[in-house]
Write an enzyme that holds these catalytic residues in place. Sequence first.
Site, PDB file in Angstrom:
ATOM      1  CE  LYS A 131      -3.780  -2.472   2.332  1.00  0.00           C
ATOM      2  NZ  LYS A 131      -4.774  -2.470   3.429  1.00  0.00           N
ATOM      3  CB  THR A 168      -7.008  -6.797   9.527  1.00  0.00           C
ATOM      4  OG1 THR A 168      -7.467  -7.910   8.761  1.00  0.00           O
ATOM      5  CG2 THR A 168      -7.451  -5.505   8.873  1.00  0.00           C
ATOM      6  NE  ARG A 222      -6.054 -12.730   4.381  1.00  0.00           N
ATOM      7  CZ  ARG A 222      -6.846 -11.671   4.562  1.00  0.00           C
ATOM      8  NH1 ARG A 222      -6.752 -10.612   3.758  1.00  0.00           N
ATOM      9  NH2 ARG A 222      -7.719 -11.652   5.526  1.00  0.00           N
ATOM     10  NE  ARG A 246      -2.106  -6.151   6.687  1.00  0.00           N
ATOM     11  CZ  ARG A 246      -3.242  -6.701   6.276  1.00  0.00           C
ATOM     12  NH1 ARG A 246      -3.783  -7.706   6.940  1.00  0.00           N
ATOM     13  NH2 ARG A 246      -3.829  -6.247   5.184  1.00  0.00           N
ATOM     14  CG  PHE A 298     -13.199   1.147   7.463  1.00  0.00           C
ATOM     15  CD1 PHE A 298     -12.712   0.582   6.288  1.00  0.00           C
ATOM     16  CD2 PHE A 298     -13.840   0.326   8.374  1.00  0.00           C
ATOM     17  CE1 PHE A 298     -12.873  -0.773   6.018  1.00  0.00           C
ATOM     18  CE2 PHE A 298     -13.999  -1.043   8.111  1.00  0.00           C
ATOM     19  CZ  PHE A 298     -13.514  -1.585   6.932  1.00  0.00           C
ATOM     20  CE1 TYR A 352      -9.109  -3.361   0.633  1.00  0.00           C
ATOM     21  CE2 TYR A 352      -8.281  -1.347  -0.368  1.00  0.00           C
ATOM     22  CZ  TYR A 352      -8.068  -2.509   0.362  1.00  0.00           C
ATOM     23  OH  TYR A 352      -6.798  -2.815   0.809  1.00  0.00           O
TER      24      TYR A 352
HETATM   25  P1  RTP Z   1      -6.796  -6.107   2.986  1.00  0.00           P
HETATM   26  O1  RTP Z   1      -8.112  -6.394   2.301  1.00  0.00           O
HETATM   27  O2  RTP Z   1      -6.320  -4.694   2.799  1.00  0.00           O
HETATM   28  O3  RTP Z   1      -5.756  -7.131   2.647  1.00  0.00           O
HETATM   29  O4  RTP Z   1      -7.007  -6.267   4.560  1.00  0.00           O
HETATM   30  P2  RTP Z   1      -7.750  -7.436   5.312  1.00  0.00           P
HETATM   31  O5  RTP Z   1      -8.321  -8.417   4.349  1.00  0.00           O
HETATM   32  O6  RTP Z   1      -6.808  -7.948   6.337  1.00  0.00           O
HETATM   33  O7  RTP Z   1      -8.898  -6.634   6.040  1.00  0.00           O
HETATM   34  P3  RTP Z   1     -10.338  -6.215   5.467  1.00  0.00           P
HETATM   35  O8  RTP Z   1     -11.337  -6.624   6.481  1.00  0.00           O
HETATM   36  O9  RTP Z   1     -10.528  -6.698   4.067  1.00  0.00           O
HETATM   37  O10 RTP Z   1     -10.249  -4.633   5.489  1.00  0.00           O
HETATM   38  C1  RTP Z   1      -9.717  -3.929   4.390  1.00  0.00           C
HETATM   39  C2  RTP Z   1      -8.878  -2.777   4.874  1.00  0.00           C
HETATM   40  O11 RTP Z   1      -9.711  -1.808   5.463  1.00  0.00           O
HETATM   41  C3  RTP Z   1      -8.995  -1.138   6.474  1.00  0.00           C
HETATM   42  N1  RTP Z   1      -9.750  -1.190   7.695  1.00  0.00           N
HETATM   43  N2  RTP Z   1      -9.900  -0.151   8.476  1.00  0.00           N
HETATM   44  N3  RTP Z   1     -10.696   1.594  10.561  1.00  0.00           N
HETATM   45  C4  RTP Z   1     -11.028   0.322  10.613  1.00  0.00           C
HETATM   46  O12 RTP Z   1     -11.635  -0.151  11.544  1.00  0.00           O
HETATM   47  C5  RTP Z   1     -10.647  -0.554   9.521  1.00  0.00           C
HETATM   48  N4  RTP Z   1     -10.938  -1.825   9.378  1.00  0.00           N
HETATM   49  C6  RTP Z   1     -10.374  -2.231   8.219  1.00  0.00           C
HETATM   50  C7  RTP Z   1      -7.677  -1.827   6.675  1.00  0.00           C
HETATM   51  O13 RTP Z   1      -6.655  -1.070   6.061  1.00  0.00           O
HETATM   52  C8  RTP Z   1      -7.867  -3.156   5.960  1.00  0.00           C
HETATM   53  O14 RTP Z   1      -6.660  -3.635   5.447  1.00  0.00           O
HETATM   54 MG    MG Z   2      -9.485  -7.878   2.697  1.00  0.00          MG
END
Ligand code: RTP
Ligand code: MG
Length: 148
Positions: free
Chosen positions: A9, A91, A85, A102, A57, A49
């Site tokens: 990112k 996350t 992963r 991370r 968010f 996304y």
């Molecule tokens: P990614 O898609 O980026 O690989 O991350 P992930 O699967 O581990 O997590 P996901 O649930 O898909 O969330 C996507 C991205 O959203 C941001 N996020 N912010 N402020 C918050 O509470 C929050 N929760 C999620 C994070 O940057 C996450 O990577």
């Molecule tokens: Mg994700």
Amino acid sequence: MERTFLMIKPDGVQRNLIGPIVARLENKGFKIVGAKLMQVSEDLAKTHYGEHADKPFFGELVDFITSGPVFAMVLEGDNIIKTARLVVGATNPQEAAPGTIRGDFGLTVGKNIIHGSDSLESADREINLFFEESELVDYSLINKDWIY
Ligand code: RTP
Ligand code: MG
């Protein structure tokens, strides 16, 4: 062999972490079949996304992912979606284990360094969103027999 989509990112690119992160992925034994530095458009960010469109968010997430260049990659390996992963980590970097990307490089959930596909369906979808078929390279790694 399974393929996944990873993306360093804008925070990872700005912090000069492309090299250290790619080194970890190569050291693990993953094979890179496509990679490029690119600017994500607002449309691409919203599509990528899309599953989070209703989350509070979402706006911040789109602003962040379009705030500077990202380093997009397609990697290949046995069971790589799940394994990558694990290498990426949880996350929230405050909960990600040490030794994960991370866990070692990040501190906040909003700037968590790297994205990794979470299923076969999302890997397929994301690879097609970010890469043309002609940008993916079919080749053999000479050390493959020492990994598998
Ligand atoms: P990614 O898609 O980026 O690989 O991350 P992930 O699967 O581990 O997590 P996901 O649930 O898909 O969330 C996507 C991205 O959203 C941001 N996020 N912010 N402020 C918050 O509470 C929050 N929760 C999620 C994070 O940057 C996450 O990577
Ligand atoms: Mg994700």
